[in-house]
Motif scaffolding. Structure first.
Motif, PDB file in Angstrom:
ATOM      1  N   GLN A   1      -3.857   2.170  -3.878  1.00 13.34           N
ATOM      2  CA  GLN A   1      -3.245   3.376  -4.428  1.00 13.34           C
ATOM      3  C   GLN A   1      -2.896   4.384  -3.333  1.00 13.34           C
ATOM      4  O   GLN A   1      -2.375   5.459  -3.622  1.00 13.34           O
ATOM      5  CB  GLN A   1      -4.199   4.027  -5.434  1.00 13.34           C
ATOM      6  CG  GLN A   1      -4.486   3.202  -6.673  1.00 13.34           C
ATOM      7  CD  GLN A   1      -3.308   3.156  -7.619  1.00 13.34           C
ATOM      8  OE1 GLN A   1      -2.633   4.159  -7.824  1.00 13.34           O
ATOM      9  NE2 GLN A   1      -3.048   1.998  -8.203  1.00 13.34           N
ATOM     10  N   GLY A   2      -3.221   4.024  -2.086  1.00 10.63           N
ATOM     11  CA  GLY A   2      -2.931   4.921  -0.976  1.00 10.63           C
ATOM     12  C   GLY A   2      -3.979   5.988  -0.767  1.00 10.63           C
ATOM     13  O   GLY A   2      -3.723   6.993  -0.102  1.00 10.63           O
ATOM     14  N   LEU A   3      -5.174   5.778  -1.328  1.00 10.56           N
ATOM     15  CA  LEU A   3      -6.232   6.780  -1.247  1.00 10.56           C
ATOM     16  C   LEU A   3      -7.287   6.390  -0.220  1.00 10.56           C
ATOM     17  O   LEU A   3      -7.759   5.250  -0.205  1.00 10.56           O
ATOM     18  CB  LEU A   3      -6.907   6.937  -2.610  1.00 10.56           C
ATOM     19  CG  LEU A   3      -6.054   7.564  -3.715  1.00 10.56           C
ATOM     20  CD1 LEU A   3      -6.643   7.247  -5.084  1.00 10.56           C
ATOM     21  CD2 LEU A   3      -5.963   9.071  -3.512  1.00 10.56           C
ATOM     22  N   CYS A   4      -7.665   7.332   0.622  1.00 13.21           N
ATOM     23  CA  CYS A   4      -8.794   7.118   1.522  1.00 13.21           C
ATOM     24  C   CYS A   4     -10.091   7.236   0.722  1.00 13.21           C
ATOM     25  O   CYS A   4     -10.215   8.085  -0.160  1.00 13.21           O
ATOM     26  CB  CYS A   4      -8.789   8.154   2.643  1.00 13.21           C
ATOM     27  SG  CYS A   4      -7.367   8.046   3.744  1.00 13.21           S
ATOM     28  N   ALA A   5     -11.051   6.379   1.024  1.00 14.85           N
ATOM     29  CA  ALA A   5     -12.341   6.399   0.341  1.00 14.85           C
ATOM     30  C   ALA A   5     -13.433   6.100   1.364  1.00 14.85           C
ATOM     31  O   ALA A   5     -13.149   5.807   2.528  1.00 14.85           O
ATOM     32  CB  ALA A   5     -12.356   5.385  -0.805  1.00 14.85           C
TER      33      ALA A   5
ATOM     34  N   MET B   1       0.839  -1.199   0.000  1.00 13.97           N
ATOM     35  CA  MET B   1       0.000   0.000   0.000  1.00 13.97           C
ATOM     36  C   MET B   1       0.869   1.242   0.000  1.00 13.97           C
ATOM     37  O   MET B   1       1.844   1.331   0.725  1.00 13.97           O
ATOM     38  CB  MET B   1      -0.918   0.008   1.226  1.00 13.97           C
ATOM     39  CG  MET B   1      -1.896   1.176   1.257  1.00 13.97           C
ATOM     40  SD  MET B   1      -2.826   1.256   2.811  1.00 13.97           S
ATOM     41  CE  MET B   1      -1.527   1.738   3.955  1.00 13.97           C
ATOM     42  N   ALA B   2       0.516   2.219  -0.828  1.00 15.07           N
ATOM     43  CA  ALA B   2       1.255   3.467  -0.892  1.00 15.07           C
ATOM     44  C   ALA B   2       0.908   4.336   0.314  1.00 15.07           C
ATOM     45  O   ALA B   2       0.013   4.034   1.095  1.00 15.07           O
ATOM     46  CB  ALA B   2       0.910   4.199  -2.190  1.00 15.07           C
ATOM     47  N   GLU B   3       1.651   5.427   0.470  1.00 20.37           N
ATOM     48  CA  GLU B   3       1.382   6.360   1.560  1.00 20.37           C
ATOM     49  C   GLU B   3      -0.051   6.871   1.459  1.00 20.37           C
ATOM     50  O   GLU B   3      -0.548   7.188   0.384  1.00 20.37           O
ATOM     51  CB  GLU B   3       2.360   7.531   1.484  1.00 20.37           C
ATOM     52  CG  GLU B   3       2.197   8.538   2.610  1.00 20.37           C
ATOM     53  CD  GLU B   3       3.169   9.694   2.483  1.00 20.37           C
ATOM     54  OE1 GLU B   3       3.062  10.640   3.282  1.00 20.37           O
ATOM     55  OE2 GLU B   3       4.021   9.646   1.580  1.00 20.37           O
ATOM     56  N   SER B   4      -0.732   6.961   2.606  1.00 20.45           N
ATOM     57  CA  SER B   4      -2.145   7.312   2.623  1.00 20.45           C
ATOM     58  C   SER B   4      -2.370   8.764   2.228  1.00 20.45           C
ATOM     59  O   SER B   4      -1.711   9.670   2.731  1.00 20.45           O
ATOM     60  CB  SER B   4      -2.724   7.060   4.014  1.00 20.45           C
ATOM     61  OG  SER B   4      -4.079   7.414   4.062  1.00 20.45           O
ATOM     62  N   LEU B   5      -3.313   8.972   1.307  1.00 20.12           N
ATOM     63  CA  LEU B   5      -3.698  10.310   0.867  1.00 20.12           C
ATOM     64  C   LEU B   5      -5.167  10.514   1.200  1.00 20.12           C
ATOM     65  O   LEU B   5      -6.028   9.769   0.734  1.00 20.12           O
ATOM     66  CB  LEU B   5      -3.486  10.467  -0.640  1.00 20.12           C
ATOM     67  CG  LEU B   5      -2.049  10.433  -1.159  1.00 20.12           C
ATOM     68  CD1 LEU B   5      -2.043  10.401  -2.685  1.00 20.12           C
ATOM     69  CD2 LEU B   5      -1.277  11.643  -0.661  1.00 20.12           C
ATOM     70  N   SER B   6      -5.455  11.513   2.002  1.00 22.36           N
ATOM     71  CA  SER B   6      -6.835  11.817   2.359  1.00 22.36           C
ATOM     72  C   SER B   6      -7.310  13.014   1.548  1.00 22.36           C
ATOM     73  O   SER B   6      -6.696  14.085   1.606  1.00 22.36           O
ATOM     74  CB  SER B   6      -6.942  12.122   3.854  1.00 22.36           C
ATOM     75  OG  SER B   6      -8.282  12.410   4.203  1.00 22.36           O
ATOM     76  N   PRO B   7      -8.384  12.873   0.769  1.00 23.03           N
ATOM     77  CA  PRO B   7      -8.895  14.017   0.011  1.00 23.03           C
ATOM     78  C   PRO B   7      -9.338  15.129   0.952  1.00 23.03           C
ATOM     79  O   PRO B   7      -9.672  14.881   2.116  1.00 23.03           O
ATOM     80  CB  PRO B   7     -10.095  13.427  -0.745  1.00 23.03           C
ATOM     81  CG  PRO B   7      -9.860  11.954  -0.764  1.00 23.03           C
ATOM     82  CD  PRO B   7      -9.155  11.648   0.519  1.00 23.03           C
TER      83      PRO B   7
END
Length: 238
Positions: A124-128, A1-7
């Motif tokens: 992809q490291g994306l918060c959803a 898992m990539a580094e977490s990205l929070s929109p």
């Protein structure tokens, strides 16, 4: 898992795009969703192909993927909400521009068949957001409806559940990931299957025989993907 990205959370007037990644959405469902979005102080946007129908799908695979990419590129859209579940996400997930979404993160919202996009986003490291969808508007509780709006504003609710005899007491922390068990099981071995190490796995399913559920759990266990879990959260099964 990539580094977490929070929109970024949504401000009044921000746009929410309605898309169909799986089954087609009825006009009445789309209209109800638009009304609800406006009532929360946000701006609804219809994806260009929303309302299309190709057999059971909300348009052909290319059109459904193009709608998600349109929403990713739209400067006023801050969240992308699937109109309903069904089947079809697996046919278009690889045509989504995930690099563009990582460059400009936006909230992906849905559940059921949308579990596939949630898992891929996690990789992809994306918060959803695993959430109810517009098709559930007439049957969702006020608390459930409010929880999505408040989360998008940056004030998420604290979730709690009554005690159950099968619960294992203790304290744990970790990223919350998962969704529909059948869809998650179908993702085994694909780039969309989330790395569950250190995660809390949330699961739900609908209209499955008990032996089907048992088969899927054993499949996940034998694949080794449940090793290293921080915890399991079990939702509704019927």
């Amino acid at each position: 898992m990539a580094e977490s990205l929070s929109p970024p959370f949504l401000a009044p007037g921000d746009g929410i795009a309605l898309v169909s990644v799986s089954r087609f959405g009825e006009a009445s469902v789309i209209e109800q969703a638009e009304s609800w979005i406006r009532a929360q102080g946000f701006t609804p946007f219809r994806a260009p192909n929303l309302g299309a129908r190709d057999h059971q799908f909300g348009g052909d695979d290319a059109s459904r993927a193009a709608d998600v990419n349109w929403a990713i590129a739209h400067p006023e859209v801050k969240a992308i909400w699937s109109i309903r579940g069904g089947y079809g996400a697996v046919r278009m997930v690889d045509a989504i521009d995930w690099n563009a979404l990582r460059a400009q993160p936006k909230w992906l919202i849905g559940f059921s068949d949308f579990t596939l996009l949630l898992g891929h986003a996690f990789q992809q490291g994306l918060c959803a957001v695993h959430s109810w969808m517009p098709i559930q508007l007439p049957t969702s509780t006020p608390k459930s409806l409010e929880s999505l709006a408040d989360l998008l504003r940056g004030t998420p609710h604290v979730l709690s559940a009554p005690a159950h005899s099968l619960q294992r007491p203790g304290h744990t922390e970790g990223p919350l990931v998962g969704g529909n068990l059948s869809v998650l099981y179908s993702m085994l071995g694909s780039p969309s299957f989330p790395n569950l190490q250190g995660c809390i796995l949330a699961l739900e399913d609908l209209d499955e025989y008990r032996y089907h559920l048992d088969r899927m759990f054993w499949g996940l266990k034998r694949a080794g993907v449940l090793e290293g879990l921080a915890g399991v959260a079990v939702g509704s099964f019927s």
